[in-house]
Scaffold this active site. Structure first.
Site, PDB file in Angstrom:
ATOM      1  N   GLU A 144       0.817  -1.228   0.000  1.00  0.00           N
ATOM      2  CA  GLU A 144       0.000   0.000   0.000  1.00  0.00           C
ATOM      3  C   GLU A 144       0.845   1.270   0.000  1.00  0.00           C
ATOM      4  O   GLU A 144       0.631   2.170   0.806  1.00  0.00           O
ATOM      5  CB  GLU A 144      -0.957  -0.016   1.199  1.00  0.00           C
ATOM      6  N   ASN A 187       1.996  -5.241  -3.086  1.00  0.00           N
ATOM      7  CA  ASN A 187       0.591  -5.544  -2.782  1.00  0.00           C
ATOM      8  C   ASN A 187      -0.175  -4.258  -2.496  1.00  0.00           C
ATOM      9  O   ASN A 187       0.308  -3.395  -1.753  1.00  0.00           O
ATOM     10  CB  ASN A 187       0.572  -6.447  -1.527  1.00  0.00           C
ATOM     11  N   HIS A 223     -10.667  -6.166  -1.983  1.00  0.00           N
ATOM     12  CA  HIS A 223     -11.684  -5.867  -0.963  1.00  0.00           C
ATOM     13  C   HIS A 223     -12.846  -5.149  -1.660  1.00  0.00           C
ATOM     14  O   HIS A 223     -12.716  -3.988  -2.033  1.00  0.00           O
ATOM     15  CB  HIS A 223     -11.107  -4.980   0.142  1.00  0.00           C
ATOM     16  N   GLU A 252      -6.290 -10.683  -0.918  1.00  0.00           N
ATOM     17  CA  GLU A 252      -7.072 -10.460   0.313  1.00  0.00           C
ATOM     18  C   GLU A 252      -8.561 -10.413  -0.016  1.00  0.00           C
ATOM     19  O   GLU A 252      -9.303  -9.578   0.506  1.00  0.00           O
ATOM     20  CB  GLU A 252      -6.651  -9.144   0.991  1.00  0.00           C
ATOM     21  N   ASP A 254     -12.304 -10.319  -0.298  1.00  0.00           N
ATOM     22  CA  ASP A 254     -13.578 -10.429   0.417  1.00  0.00           C
ATOM     23  C   ASP A 254     -14.582  -9.516  -0.274  1.00  0.00           C
ATOM     24  O   ASP A 254     -14.211  -8.493  -0.847  1.00  0.00           O
ATOM     25  CB  ASP A 254     -13.469 -10.184   1.929  1.00  0.00           C
TER      26      ASP A 254
HETATM   27  O1  G3I Z   1      -5.606  -8.451  19.183  1.00  0.00           O
HETATM   28  C1  G3I Z   1      -6.098  -7.198  19.682  1.00  0.00           C
HETATM   29  C2  G3I Z   1      -6.945  -7.412  20.918  1.00  0.00           C
HETATM   30  O2  G3I Z   1      -6.132  -7.942  21.939  1.00  0.00           O
HETATM   31  C3  G3I Z   1      -7.559  -6.073  21.323  1.00  0.00           C
HETATM   32  O3  G3I Z   1      -8.433  -6.288  22.366  1.00  0.00           O
HETATM   33  C4  G3I Z   1      -8.334  -5.481  20.166  1.00  0.00           C
HETATM   34  C5  G3I Z   1      -8.891  -4.109  20.502  1.00  0.00           C
HETATM   35  O4  G3I Z   1      -8.991  -3.273  19.392  1.00  0.00           O
HETATM   36  O5  G3I Z   1      -7.458  -5.328  19.059  1.00  0.00           O
HETATM   37  C6  G3I Z   1      -6.922  -6.564  18.591  1.00  0.00           C
HETATM   38  O6  G3I Z   1      -6.074  -6.306  17.498  1.00  0.00           O
HETATM   39  C7  G3I Z   1      -6.733  -5.998  16.281  1.00  0.00           C
HETATM   40  C8  G3I Z   1      -6.223  -6.981  15.224  1.00  0.00           C
HETATM   41  O7  G3I Z   1      -6.766  -6.640  13.979  1.00  0.00           O
HETATM   42  C9  G3I Z   1      -6.578  -8.423  15.543  1.00  0.00           C
HETATM   43  O8  G3I Z   1      -7.963  -8.595  15.505  1.00  0.00           O
HETATM   44  C10 G3I Z   1      -6.390  -4.579  15.895  1.00  0.00           C
HETATM   45  O9  G3I Z   1      -6.973  -3.683  16.824  1.00  0.00           O
HETATM   46  C11 G3I Z   1      -6.911  -4.302  14.516  1.00  0.00           C
HETATM   47  O10 G3I Z   1      -6.426  -3.036  14.095  1.00  0.00           O
HETATM   48  C12 G3I Z   1      -6.394  -5.348  13.530  1.00  0.00           C
HETATM   49  O11 G3I Z   1      -6.987  -5.106  12.274  1.00  0.00           O
HETATM   50  C13 G3I Z   1      -6.321  -5.662  11.167  1.00  0.00           C
HETATM   51  C14 G3I Z   1      -6.061  -4.599  10.141  1.00  0.00           C
HETATM   52  O12 G3I Z   1      -5.449  -5.182   9.002  1.00  0.00           O
HETATM   53  C15 G3I Z   1      -5.158  -3.509  10.679  1.00  0.00           C
HETATM   54  O13 G3I Z   1      -4.811  -2.616   9.687  1.00  0.00           O
HETATM   55  C16 G3I Z   1      -7.202  -6.744  10.595  1.00  0.00           C
HETATM   56  O14 G3I Z   1      -7.313  -7.838  11.503  1.00  0.00           O
HETATM   57  C17 G3I Z   1      -6.614  -7.242   9.273  1.00  0.00           C
HETATM   58  O15 G3I Z   1      -7.552  -8.069   8.649  1.00  0.00           O
HETATM   59  C18 G3I Z   1      -6.339  -6.074   8.374  1.00  0.00           C
HETATM   60  O16 G3I Z   1      -5.747  -6.551   7.191  1.00  0.00           O
HETATM   61  C19 G3I Z   1      -5.406  -5.566   6.211  1.00  0.00           C
HETATM   62  C20 G3I Z   1      -4.182  -6.071   5.483  1.00  0.00           C
HETATM   63  O17 G3I Z   1      -3.148  -6.358   6.388  1.00  0.00           O
HETATM   64  C21 G3I Z   1      -3.697  -5.076   4.441  1.00  0.00           C
HETATM   65  N1  G3I Z   1      -4.785  -4.710   3.532  1.00  0.00           N
HETATM   66  C22 G3I Z   1      -6.006  -4.285   4.184  1.00  0.00           C
HETATM   67  C23 G3I Z   1      -6.505  -5.317   5.177  1.00  0.00           C
HETATM   68  C24 G3I Z   1      -7.834  -4.930   5.758  1.00  0.00           C
HETATM   69  O18 G3I Z   1      -7.741  -3.786   6.536  1.00  0.00           O
END
Ligand code: G3I
Length: 431
Positions: A144, A187, A223, A252, A254
């Site tokens: 990105e 990516n 996405h 990715e 969805d």
């Molecule tokens: O694990 C913690 C948990 O302990 C806590 O209680 C909770 C509170 O907010 O957060 C949890 O972590 C989260 C993590 O996902 C696991 O679920 C983060 O806050 C959250 O920001 C994180 O989001 C991820 C996101 O990237 C961050 O940018 C998503 O899972 C993940 O699917 C997403 O993936 C991205 C790709 O890497 C790049 N392209 C876009 C895609 C979608 O956003």
């Protein structure tokens, strides 16, 4: 993943043995993967669905900078290891995601001056790729890096702002040296169709290829929702990148929605990939709607109960498969065998192998399972084991006859003796 060569042959062989993942069965030689979260692997239905359906895994968050190097020079790989170990025990490819990205970047990185930042970026690539050297099929080296919208400009980030455009090629050169066998990908999102952003990425890739900067693949995140539908020119866009001499991957995927509309959209993406020879695989961004990063949009192939949605059927049909193993009407007895850890304690664990008949009924099966030394199997149930070293061949006790698509299972208790490694399922043969 690969469209030809060893993996194609291996996939065909796996298909004949009945050990390929279900979504792969339909189209050997191209991977069909999913994002995997380490925290869900202990959930039996999650692991069973993952293991049954997919042949490639991308750690959803576990390899990102905040997870792997939360403070400078201190690397933590436990969560990423869990995903990699699980995937490899199941014979899956692993995609690495991601090394250089403005998001999920610990604040210490942004606070560095240019010289330190360059050193930290290269060290991060070296260390993380080095950890998994030889185990990662493709790496998202830079993620990105371009702005949304029509500007075609690079996105502001600590890397861009302090190191300039050259940071991207520097990252790719460092990555090539760190793991020469890994395919190196750029990516991004909103680059799926032909638009200003994808054209800016295209120009960069073209320039890299012309100057010999090592790049092997471009990832298109995919996405989609009603504001950002599957573009009509997805195939054409993939093809123009492929024509530059790189592989293309949907990384990715969805698609928010439900029912037929969602199913049709998924089928269009699969069709577009299949129409491009160098589209080597598709990854969906999660196993089940309930753990999706946008779960409210129910964007995945399995619902919160792990039931296959119409989108799943559409993907399988678009891939040309029947989902049950083997070609439809082939008249060949096949089975698949998948492993799940069902209980775990300090000194031991219980494992379960699920044996599923393919598209024809079967009257017997045999599944091989290799245990890591010095583990010892203490007990088995619902199967009769025979041994060659640490390889167990399990045959039915009473449960050899299965209708097409039906499953049975057998279990075992293992003493770890210091090794927590998962057993490896070698294959399943049926008659
Ligand atoms: O694990 C913690 C948990 O302990 C806590 O209680 C909770 C509170 O907010 O957060 C949890 O972590 C989260 C993590 O996902 C696991 O679920 C983060 O806050 C959250 O920001 C994180 O989001 C991820 C996101 O990237 C961050 O940018 C998503 O899972 C993940 O699917 C997403 O993936 C991205 C790709 O890497 C790049 N392209 C876009 C895609 C979608 O956003």
């Amino acid at each position: 993943m690969r469209t030809d060569g060893p993996r194609g042959a291996a996939a065909r062989e796996a298909r004949e043995r009945g050990t390929a993942a279900r979504l792969e069965l339909a189209r050997p030689g191209r991977y069909f993967g999913t994002a995997v979260a380490a925290g869900h692997l202990g959930e039996a239905d999650y692991a069973a669905t993952l293991d049954r359906e997919f042949n490639s895994a991308t750690p959803e968050n576990e390899m990102k900078w905040d997870a792997t190097e939360p403070s400078r020079g201190t690397f933590t790989f436990s969560a990423a290891d869990r995903v990699v170990d699980h995937a490899r025990a199941q014979g899956m490819d692993v995609r690495g995601h991601t090394l250089v990205w403005h998001s999920q970047l610990p604040s210490w990185v942004g606070a560095l001056g240019a010289a330190d930042l360059r050193a930290a970026m290269n060290d991060h690539i070296d260390q993380v790729m080095g950890r998994y050297k030889g185990q990662i099929h493709s790496w998202d080296v830079v993620n990105e890096a371009f702005q949304d919208g029509g500007s075609g400009a690079r996105r502001s980030s600590p890397f861009q702002d302090k190191l300039g455009d050259g940071y991207i090629e520097e990252a790719f050169r460092t990555a090539r040296a760190a793991d020469p066998a890994a395919k190196l990908c750029y990516n991004d999102y909103n680059t799926d169709g032909v638009n200003a952003k994808s054209t800016a990425v295209y120009a960069m890739v073209k320039d890299f290829k012309a100057r010999g900067v090592p790049i092997d693949c471009v990832g298109f995140q995919g996405h989609f929702n009603s504001n950002s539908p599957v573009p009509a020119d997805l195939r054409a866009n993939l093809q123009r990148f492929a024509d530059l001499g790189v592989d293309v991957q949907i990384t990715e995927l969805d698609i928010e929605g439900s029912g037929t509309a969602q199913a049709d959209a998924y089928a269009r993406v699969v069709d577009a990939c299949l129409a491009v020879d160098r589209c080597t695989g598709i990854t969906v961004w999660g196993v089940t709607d309930k753990y999706s990063w946008r779960s409210g949009g129910t964007p995945l192939l399995f619902d919160g109960n792990y039931d296959a949605k119409p989108a799943y059927d559409a993907v399988l049909a678009a891939l040309g498969g029947d989902g049950g193993g083997g070609e439809p009407g082939e008249g060949t007895a096949t089975c698949t065998a998948t492993y799940t850890r069902t209980a775990d304690w300090n000194s031991g664990y219980n494992g379960q192998i699920t044996v599923t008949a393919g598209s024809e009924p079967i009257s017997s099966w045999a599944a091989t399972v290799t245990f890591a030394a010095p583990q010892q199997v203490q007990a088995t149930w619902n199967a009769t084991p025979s041994w060659s070293g640490n390889v167990m061949t399990a045959r039915p006790s009473w449960n050899g006859t299965l209708a097409a698509g039906a499953s049975t299972g057998f279990g075992f208790t293992v003493s770890k003796n210091g090794s927590d490694a998962a057993p490896v399922v070698g294959g399943c043969t049926a008659s």
